[in-house]
Design a protein around this motif. Sequence first.
Motif, PDB file in Angstrom:
ATOM      1  N   ALA A   1      40.854  38.064  38.491  1.00  0.00           N
ATOM      2  CA  ALA A   1      40.132  39.239  38.006  1.00  0.00           C
ATOM      3  C   ALA A   1      39.623  40.123  39.146  1.00  0.00           C
ATOM      4  CB  ALA A   1      38.982  38.799  37.114  1.00  0.00           C
ATOM      5  N   PHE A   2      40.084  39.865  40.393  1.00  0.00           N
ATOM      6  CA  PHE A   2      39.637  40.685  41.520  1.00  0.00           C
ATOM      7  C   PHE A   2      40.275  42.077  41.471  1.00  0.00           C
ATOM      8  CE2 PHE A   2      37.723  36.924  43.086  1.00  0.00           C
ATOM      9  CZ  PHE A   2      36.770  37.335  44.005  1.00  0.00           C
TER      10      PHE A   2
ATOM     11  N   ILE B   1      45.822  38.815  33.629  1.00  0.00           N
ATOM     12  CA  ILE B   1      46.954  38.506  32.737  1.00  0.00           C
ATOM     13  C   ILE B   1      48.268  38.441  33.527  1.00  0.00           C
ATOM     14  CG2 ILE B   1      48.372  39.439  30.841  1.00  0.00           C
ATOM     15  CD1 ILE B   1      45.733  40.541  29.624  1.00  0.00           C
ATOM     16  N   LEU B   2      48.514  39.444  34.358  1.00  0.00           N
ATOM     17  CA  LEU B   2      49.763  39.461  35.135  1.00  0.00           C
ATOM     18  C   LEU B   2      49.808  38.296  36.122  1.00  0.00           C
ATOM     19  CD1 LEU B   2      50.062  43.304  35.823  1.00  0.00           C
ATOM     20  CD2 LEU B   2      51.481  41.937  34.275  1.00  0.00           C
ATOM     21  N   ASP B   3      48.660  37.968  36.696  1.00  0.00           N
ATOM     22  CA  ASP B   3      48.593  36.855  37.635  1.00  0.00           C
ATOM     23  C   ASP B   3      48.894  35.542  36.929  1.00  0.00           C
ATOM     24  OD1 ASP B   3      48.158  35.615  40.078  1.00  0.00           O
ATOM     25  OD2 ASP B   3      46.012  35.394  39.746  1.00  0.00           O
ATOM     26  N   GLN B   4      48.355  35.377  35.706  1.00  0.00           N
ATOM     27  CA  GLN B   4      48.641  34.169  34.932  1.00  0.00           C
ATOM     28  C   GLN B   4      50.129  34.084  34.585  1.00  0.00           C
ATOM     29  OE1 GLN B   4      45.946  32.023  35.348  1.00  0.00           O
ATOM     30  NE2 GLN B   4      46.566  31.406  33.287  1.00  0.00           N
ATOM     31  N   MET B   5      50.700  35.218  34.169  1.00  0.00           N
ATOM     32  CA  MET B   5      52.121  35.240  33.832  1.00  0.00           C
ATOM     33  C   MET B   5      52.948  34.861  35.061  1.00  0.00           C
ATOM     34  SD  MET B   5      52.271  38.715  31.457  1.00  0.00           S
ATOM     35  CE  MET B   5      54.038  38.648  31.066  1.00  0.00           C
TER      36      MET B   5
ATOM     37  N   ALA C   1      34.304  43.765  38.315  1.00  0.00           N
ATOM     38  CA  ALA C   1      33.586  43.824  37.046  1.00  0.00           C
ATOM     39  C   ALA C   1      32.500  42.762  37.028  1.00  0.00           C
ATOM     40  CB  ALA C   1      34.561  43.612  35.881  1.00  0.00           C
ATOM     41  N   GLY C   2      31.782  42.687  35.908  1.00  0.00           N
ATOM     42  CA  GLY C   2      30.737  41.677  35.763  1.00  0.00           C
ATOM     43  C   GLY C   2      29.371  42.282  36.028  1.00  0.00           C
TER      44      GLY C   2
ATOM     45  N   GLY D   1      40.530  44.377  36.164  1.00  0.00           N
ATOM     46  CA  GLY D   1      40.590  42.931  36.359  1.00  0.00           C
ATOM     47  C   GLY D   1      41.275  42.209  35.210  1.00  0.00           C
ATOM     48  N   THR D   2      41.142  42.733  33.997  1.00  0.00           N
ATOM     49  CA  THR D   2      41.749  42.080  32.829  1.00  0.00           C
ATOM     50  C   THR D   2      43.262  42.015  32.977  1.00  0.00           C
ATOM     51  OG1 THR D   2      39.977  42.991  31.457  1.00  0.00           O
ATOM     52  CG2 THR D   2      41.944  42.192  30.317  1.00  0.00           C
TER      53      THR D   2
END
Lengths: 450, 450
Positions: free
Chosen positions: B286-287, B171-175, B307-308, B166-167
């Motif tokens: 984060a899915f 990150i890639l989704d934000q980019m 996660a979580g 998910g991390t």
Amino acid sequence: MMSAARTTAEPLKIGLLGAGNVGSQVARTLVEERELISSRVGAPIKLIGVAVRDVEAPRDWKIPGELLTTDAEALVDESDLIIELMGGLEPAGALVERALRAGTAVVTGNKALLAVQGGALSQAATESGALLRFEAAVGGAIPILRPIQESLSGDRITKVMGIVNGTTNYILDQMDSTGAAFYDALAEAQRLGYAEADPTADVEGHDAAAKAAILGALAFHAPFTIDDVYCEGITAVTSADIEAAAASGYVIKLLAIVEKNDDGAILRVHPTLLPRTHPLASVRGAFNAVFVVAENAGELMFYGQGAGGLPTSSAIMGDVVSVARRLHGGPDRPGAAGTDGDAQRVRGLPVDDARTQYYIDMVVADREGVIAEVARVLADHHVSIESMRQPGSVSIDGEVDTEAARERGAVVQIVTHLAKEKDLSDTVATLRALDVVRAVNSVLRVEVEQ
Amino acid sequence: MMSAARTTAEPLKIGLLGAGNVGSQVARTLVEERELISSRVGAPIKLIGVAVRDVEAPRDWKIPGELLTTDAEALVDESDLIIELMGGLEPAGALVERALRAGTAVVTGNKALLAVQGGALSQAATESGALLRFEAAVGGAIPILRPIQESLSGDRITKVMGIVNGTTNYILDQMDSTGAAFYDALAEAQRLGYAEADPTADVEGHDAAAKAAILGALAFHAPFTIDDVYCEGITAVTSADIEAAAASGYVIKLLAIVEKNDDGAILRVHPTLLPRTHPLASVRGAFNAVFVVAENAGELMFYGQGAGGLPTSSAIMGDVVSVARRLHGGPDRPGAAGTDGDAQRVRGLPVDDARTQYYIDMVVADREGVIAEVARVLADHHVSIESMRQPGSVSIDGEVDTEAARERGAVVQIVTHLAKEKDLSDTVATLRALDVVRAVNSVLRVEVEQ
């Protein structure tokens, strides 16, 4: 009869009831893949008979004649495990009950039967200690019932929403994407084999309602039947509805919804507006998907082929292997260390043996003949080009022929066809060494649809 | 110790190793939901101890002091079922092996341990007959290992592709969505708790590689370890890559890919271009999601929170209930007829009790005051309006004030807020009876995000 003290020499006797689309595919797997299935079970299995109404009827796969019988009851009595794929309420119901009462395991995909008699059949199974599995009854190949019954058994499911009928999803999808009217989309679905000549059970929502009853019963541990399901089909959905929904950012799907509140559970099937951003909204064509909400797990979605002989047979065979493992008292699940049954132990290969596609982003000298030179390098390594793109204003052949542009060089982005990783990495190494290649900025692998 | 001859009076003794984020959530469920879990198992269960390094350390949930112990070995020896949530290789590995060799069932979410010693631990479990489950090790709450091991046990898996970290997906989704550079997106992920202070294991792909080893081992029935996985992280992915990919219709995801060919299997983790139409392409933030291809089942996808503490505890508890059912020799799965354990049998409610949203499309007289009249009807039935829309050129209050427009009437489309189905259907009945309402064209239910 279930027998805990089976010896490994004695094969597990499997009886198949019904040899239609799914049944003949299951028969084929049990006969042609007998060794694989036995290896997955950990003990030998044997298809001992296939009960049919008419021994002479044509089938998708030619079942060996000696297996065919019209005496379903005798087959049930001789088998350790019954696979029921006749469909409909009777005689399927009486045969399944006969098996369960005798302690014989049953695998079925009969949603109509389960939606009416599921509670009674579960009860019969519990009383005799027989195993009863029916993963194929909802969502075809999609593992959805096992996750609900087992994976979420330590959680509280609050809602399940599913696209569980491929026919109606295909029709609504066609209406949405082509603007077709309901009856035109239905005719097209019939032409393609997605809808039956009498489409009532699908378009009126009855098939989805049967699945809603099964989902509700498993999610909420209560003996719901199809009579507990509110049901509206899609025959009243117009092109204008679809268009108006689209204009507001919605798509219309036929959903089976089961949800729980403090007072009880509500089971319903009806056309539903979903925001296009919802995970279920992008489920296209004849695919199925089930969305599950649980208190701790949050939102889950399961997606795949909801119908068809091959996909449904996969779910049936998963239940067969799982039940057979239990009957044999063998290891509960395959461990990570094992063989695939049909082959030697699968060995790990280096990434160089992978077949993949590459995306290559590079800067080349901006003059004639460069692209030809690059293309030759790829060809020399048996790599063919799927697409080539030159972003920005500097054209590949230098049409914008300024000194500055030539100085900058030209960016070229190539997506290759599938090739061996080794050939692709060698290609990139060779490109990097070319005089005309100023820089290789990025090399990334590409995965497209299967 | 596993005991087939357990009496129902004697509770199943559960020992928990580790009380971090997931562990303390699992402890909470075992203590606070003991009755529900016992009912799901069909026999009583009891958490007998929680092994920790430091009894005084703060935890997400306050575990009763008498349960805490620093003697993990003694706890393992006293338990019927061990839940290992310490993480890391040692002492977790030695404790899990100790339990399995003694025939004690183990549920773990320890991907690092499984990716290195999974084969050996499976072997130990098979030898002693102990049950070993680890659904939480890949995909958090998503049931993915059980479907691979059981639902697809009668099929041949050819490929598995997963977004399993998910991390990096965040990150890639934000980019992709904001144009952020890698280090800015990483900093944001750290600020939100999606990335750790030392993000190496995530961004270099090691976490995904451990999961690839587990997926490969289960999909292909071979004892793969993390050493068999080719691994490239996302630190070299630039904004320019993301932008160029987007321009060509691709999105970049970090995928764990395991696939089989005639010679063997290839396991790899690397940033990958996917067409935006691919089911994995739309997995945001984060899915996690795992795409599986099998010969008969075709393409399947599993989606959810990877996660979580809460989601992961759901997967752990699913394994615990499933293992406990087996240890007790009780019914294999809950039947459709049962109670939910924490409540009376769930009863079916009429659809009138559902809470849903309505979309109403109608034609009203095109004159002043009509909308007010419609709105009053909704308010009288305790139905509030989420949005109102009047498509076309005729405005609601008749600004385009021609005789023809007035004659035609005005189309009004309303989406209500959540309300009781009964109030909504009464509202529609009242609207139909209004003089100013010429026709109600469509009434459809709406489902939005949870």
